[in-house]
Scaffold this motif. Sequence first.
Motif, mmCIF file in Angstrom:
data_model
loop_
_atom_site.group_PDB
_atom_site.id
_atom_site.type_symbol
_atom_site.label_atom_id
_atom_site.label_comp_id
_atom_site.label_asym_id
_atom_site.label_seq_id
_atom_site.Cartn_x
_atom_site.Cartn_y
_atom_site.Cartn_z
ATOM 1 N N SER A 1 44.805 35.802 54.521
ATOM 2 C CA SER A 1 45.823 36.003 55.264
ATOM 3 C C SER A 1 46.637 34.854 55.760
ATOM 4 O O SER A 1 47.781 34.992 56.446
ATOM 5 C CB SER A 1 45.540 36.985 56.307
ATOM 6 N N ASN A 2 46.131 33.723 55.533
ATOM 7 C CA ASN A 2 46.873 32.295 56.238
ATOM 8 C C ASN A 2 47.823 31.896 54.905
ATOM 9 O O ASN A 2 48.296 30.852 54.920
ATOM 10 C CB ASN A 2 45.991 31.370 56.473
ATOM 11 N N LEU A 3 47.715 32.641 53.776
ATOM 12 C CA LEU A 3 48.695 32.256 52.534
ATOM 13 C C LEU A 3 49.619 33.347 52.440
ATOM 14 O O LEU A 3 49.263 34.545 52.333
ATOM 15 C CB LEU A 3 47.612 32.116 51.438
ATOM 16 N N LYS A 4 50.946 33.047 52.251
ATOM 17 C CA LYS A 4 51.900 33.868 51.874
ATOM 18 C C LYS A 4 51.582 34.411 50.333
ATOM 19 O O LYS A 4 51.093 33.677 49.560
ATOM 20 C CB LYS A 4 53.332 33.155 51.680
ATOM 21 N N THR A 5 52.006 35.398 49.973
ATOM 22 C CA THR A 5 51.534 36.211 48.759
ATOM 23 C C THR A 5 52.257 35.305 47.484
ATOM 24 O O THR A 5 51.547 35.181 46.600
ATOM 25 C CB THR A 5 52.468 37.459 48.564
ATOM 26 N N ASP A 6 53.418 34.704 47.634
ATOM 27 C CA ASP A 6 53.795 33.922 46.700
ATOM 28 C C ASP A 6 52.990 32.603 46.476
ATOM 29 O O ASP A 6 52.754 32.337 45.204
ATOM 30 C CB ASP A 6 55.328 33.541 46.936
ATOM 31 N N PHE A 7 52.436 32.163 47.625
ATOM 32 C CA PHE A 7 51.460 31.045 47.531
ATOM 33 C C PHE A 7 50.332 31.361 46.802
ATOM 34 O O PHE A 7 49.659 30.677 46.099
ATOM 35 C CB PHE A 7 51.266 30.799 48.847
ATOM 36 N N ARG A 8 49.651 32.716 47.198
ATOM 37 C CA ARG A 8 48.400 33.164 46.354
ATOM 38 C C ARG A 8 48.659 33.524 44.996
ATOM 39 O O ARG A 8 47.931 33.207 44.179
ATOM 40 C CB ARG A 8 48.194 34.716 47.079
ATOM 41 N N ASN A 9 49.997 33.751 44.673
ATOM 42 C CA ASN A 9 50.186 33.894 43.450
ATOM 43 C C ASN A 9 49.889 32.704 42.296
ATOM 44 O O ASN A 9 49.410 32.732 41.396
ATOM 45 C CB ASN A 9 51.578 34.489 42.921
ATOM 46 N N GLY A 10 50.303 31.496 42.731
ATOM 47 C CA GLY A 10 50.343 30.226 42.436
ATOM 48 C C GLY A 10 48.820 29.961 42.035
ATOM 49 O O GLY A 10 48.168 29.157 41.225
ATOM 50 N N VAL A 11 47.859 30.471 43.193
ATOM 51 C CA VAL A 11 46.432 29.819 43.056
ATOM 52 C C VAL A 11 45.816 30.771 41.982
ATOM 53 O O VAL A 11 45.068 30.450 41.135
ATOM 54 C CB VAL A 11 45.523 30.239 44.352
ATOM 55 N N ASP A 12 46.196 32.382 42.039
ATOM 56 C CA ASP A 12 45.557 33.091 41.074
ATOM 57 C C ASP A 12 45.909 33.030 39.678
ATOM 58 O O ASP A 12 44.860 33.053 38.877
ATOM 59 C CB ASP A 12 46.198 34.668 41.666
ATOM 60 N N VAL A 13 47.143 32.483 39.196
ATOM 61 C CA VAL A 13 47.479 32.403 37.822
ATOM 62 C C VAL A 13 46.340 31.441 37.247
ATOM 63 O O VAL A 13 46.033 31.444 35.948
ATOM 64 C CB VAL A 13 48.790 32.385 37.638
ATOM 65 N N MET A 14 46.062 30.514 38.042
ATOM 66 C CA MET A 14 45.258 29.207 37.669
ATOM 67 C C MET A 14 43.580 29.652 37.390
ATOM 68 O O MET A 14 42.773 28.953 36.825
ATOM 69 C CB MET A 14 45.263 28.005 38.472
ATOM 70 N N THR A 15 43.440 30.841 37.920
ATOM 71 C CA THR A 15 42.047 31.397 37.624
ATOM 72 C C THR A 15 41.418 31.422 36.293
ATOM 73 O O THR A 15 40.523 31.119 35.934
ATOM 74 C CB THR A 15 41.607 32.756 38.277
ATOM 75 N N THR A 16 42.451 31.542 35.402
ATOM 76 C CA THR A 16 42.123 31.486 33.691
ATOM 77 C C THR A 16 41.547 30.221 33.590
ATOM 78 O O THR A 16 40.437 30.330 32.610
ATOM 79 C CB THR A 16 43.684 31.755 33.298
ATOM 80 N N GLU A 17 41.803 29.299 34.068
ATOM 81 C CA GLU A 17 41.437 27.977 33.587
ATOM 82 C C GLU A 17 39.864 27.707 33.990
ATOM 83 O O GLU A 17 39.243 26.675 33.841
ATOM 84 C CB GLU A 17 42.012 26.788 34.290
ATOM 85 N N THR A 18 39.259 28.691 34.848
ATOM 86 C CA THR A 18 37.794 28.592 35.226
ATOM 87 C C THR A 18 37.173 29.465 34.208
ATOM 88 O O THR A 18 35.810 29.309 34.295
ATOM 89 C CB THR A 18 37.604 29.460 36.501
ATOM 90 N N THR A 19 37.571 29.902 33.078
ATOM 91 C CA THR A 19 37.076 30.966 32.226
ATOM 92 C C THR A 19 36.598 32.275 32.782
ATOM 93 O O THR A 19 35.712 33.101 32.308
ATOM 94 C CB THR A 19 36.036 30.287 31.244
ATOM 95 N N CYS A 20 37.093 32.750 33.953
ATOM 96 C CA CYS A 20 36.685 33.903 34.315
ATOM 97 C C CYS A 20 37.352 35.208 33.557
ATOM 98 O O CYS A 20 38.147 34.859 32.739
ATOM 99 C CB CYS A 20 37.131 34.224 35.857
#
Length: 757
Positions: free
Chosen positions: A236-255
């Motif tokens: 909740s300390n991150l704006k949703t647009d900011f969260r989107n930027g973290v989230d899209v990179m989860t692919t690079e973890t191979t999750c």
Amino acid sequence: MVKLYEKGAFLLNGTEIIDENDVEQVKAKLDGVTKEDAKKGTIAYGILEAHNQGDDLENLNIKFDALTSHDITFVGIIQTARASGMEKFPVPYILTNCHNSLSAVGGTINEDDHVFGLTAAKKYGGIYVPPHMAVIHQFMREEYAGCGKMILGSDSHTRYGALGTMAIGEGGGELVKQILEDTYDIKYPGVVGIYLDNKPNPGVGPQDIALAIIGEVFKNGYVKNKVMEFVGPGVSNLKTDFRNGVDVMTTETTCLTSIWRTDEDTKEFLKTHNREDEYKELNPEKVAYYDGMVYVDLSKVKPMIALPFHPSNTYTIDELNANLEDILRTVELEAQRITDNPNIDFDLLSKIKDNKLYVQQAIIAGCAGGTYSNIMEAANILKGHSTGNEEFALSVYPSSQPIFMELIKNGTMNDLMASGAAVKTAFCGPCFGAGDTPANNSLSIRHTTRNFPNREGSKPIQGQMSGVALMDARSIAATARNKGILTSAEVYAEEYELPKYSYDDSAYRSKVYNGFKNENSESELIYGPNIKDWPEMPELTDNILLKVCSKILDPVTTTDELIPSGETSSYRSNPLGLAEFTLSRRDPEYVGRSKVVNELEKSRQNGDLELDDKLKEVYDKISEKFGEIDPNKTEIGSMIYAIKPGDGSAREQAASCQRVLGGLANICKEYATKRYRSNVINWGMIPFQMKEDAEFEVGDYIFVPGIRDAIDNNLDDIKAYVIGDEIKEISLYIEPLTDNEKEIIKEGSLINFNRNK
């Protein structure tokens, strides 16, 4: 900064982590709740349960709420679905045109694909987003992602977890199954908690947080094929647009996928995009169990950089600047190893001047970098300063027309252009080697998703080599303000209040074609000359003979090496045409070797197989050991060995190109991603694995008797035989297959399976 728990962990009330190893705490605080019960307390459990079509939650059969593809995947998917009996799109299927949107290679063929896509949307009831309108994932965030949904996309970065959507990127075959109203079948995945605490400091952006996590979890496989569930007060300390930027990179973890807890800011994001009714509060239950836990102290994350040649090759920018020579020398050595070309002199050390690193190019683009908040933050740092008139250049690509329109309205585009930045339309090209390719021997910093070799546009086989480092838009702007000297955003960081975003979807209302539930079966598909049907693929015989046509001993082989991106993407609507590029930047002799084997298999299918001396000798030895083996009843195919293939893109062509050249199997130690293994299966190839080192070489033959029976009854220990001066037994195995996957392999491809069904 980032801490990994050794085993699993319980989360109480969304705020207290209890290590599974802490037996006393577990007993004292769980009040009798079992681990099995607590596993049902995750957000992921509720969404997977709601989308499962059966009663068995250990073996999931998922149907998705929507599908999405772009213009280097949707033609092949639609062609495959048509060959399998498709009549219409049963759920919203969004066809975006953000990869080959420049129409820059091969004459008319890119625009021909776009025309095909529009006519398919009209015929089958799809949603068509024209070129330059939006990158695939930004459009889905703006228009389709919502709390509690599941979305399947034919692009590996299909991630909308920050909007409460479990989204998965897979090869086209999995989308075909959904179009035919079949299911996505997987074992219930592990769920790893990503506990965010505190808040990031000024100058730290979503890419920094993502890279900090990737650097800790990629190499050890901590989240491989699992769900990453973002929890904790830091969300909740991150704006949703900011969260989107973290989230899209989860692919690079191979999750496998991701999901975040939602809150009032999620609701506000959806409300801004005229979809407030898509909001639901998503939180873990009072007690939730996670198969692993990653604790992230956001306040301790520093501006990061991922050096060539992987997003996990991470350092803080301060650490790099303090150890430039030592760190850059390791990158140069890695370049020598992966290119194996003595004519390439990839020189980073020469870019150090006065103990500072000079970069030549910078890009802010795509689903990771081109968001409203990233561009606004970058523009704020750069405003009133020049990027200089030397070699350094900055390009900015807003990820959708609505974002572009808002940046024009609030004057940000004027500020960026005045600084010397080039502003361009929504496009994914810089991420996969089809736009802003750097100069030879240059270094590009990018807020995009990947920096694999062969992906940024260089061609090591032809002596062309450049490097890409991943950074956040904020530090890219700081570097641009410093005219190309690598600079952490912390140097210019200040508290910055982001101007409120006003979403204007008028461009979409003017140009996006929405044909869902309005299909017209009488409408004609328009084909360009490059759009070809899939060739016939034979069913699997009882015994098979594999010829080793490539052996790759790199620790990881990416899909960009199996089938290069960039300009080759223009040929993805032509299966045989694209296949000519298979392994072209890693093993250029592979295609020729495979074609020779494929001609033998075609002769076998036609009943006129003639054995040359070598092959006759091979069959004589096989018959001596196993009794008379009829070559005309033994499928012969090419095989690739790689230690860990398939990291990166979801592109099914990494497998289909092998298949149309006569590929029959892969052998590896492990598959880098589930999606690549699924592609191998859907194209009728056998996903072998082996525990021992590969004691065979390119040109060797491997005989596998009784393979159909093994697929049905004994995946754990499949005996195969390398045919040399002596016959050498090796042991292969196949990880568990669903009943449908077994039939797909035996029938020769997903297309054959669906036709026969």
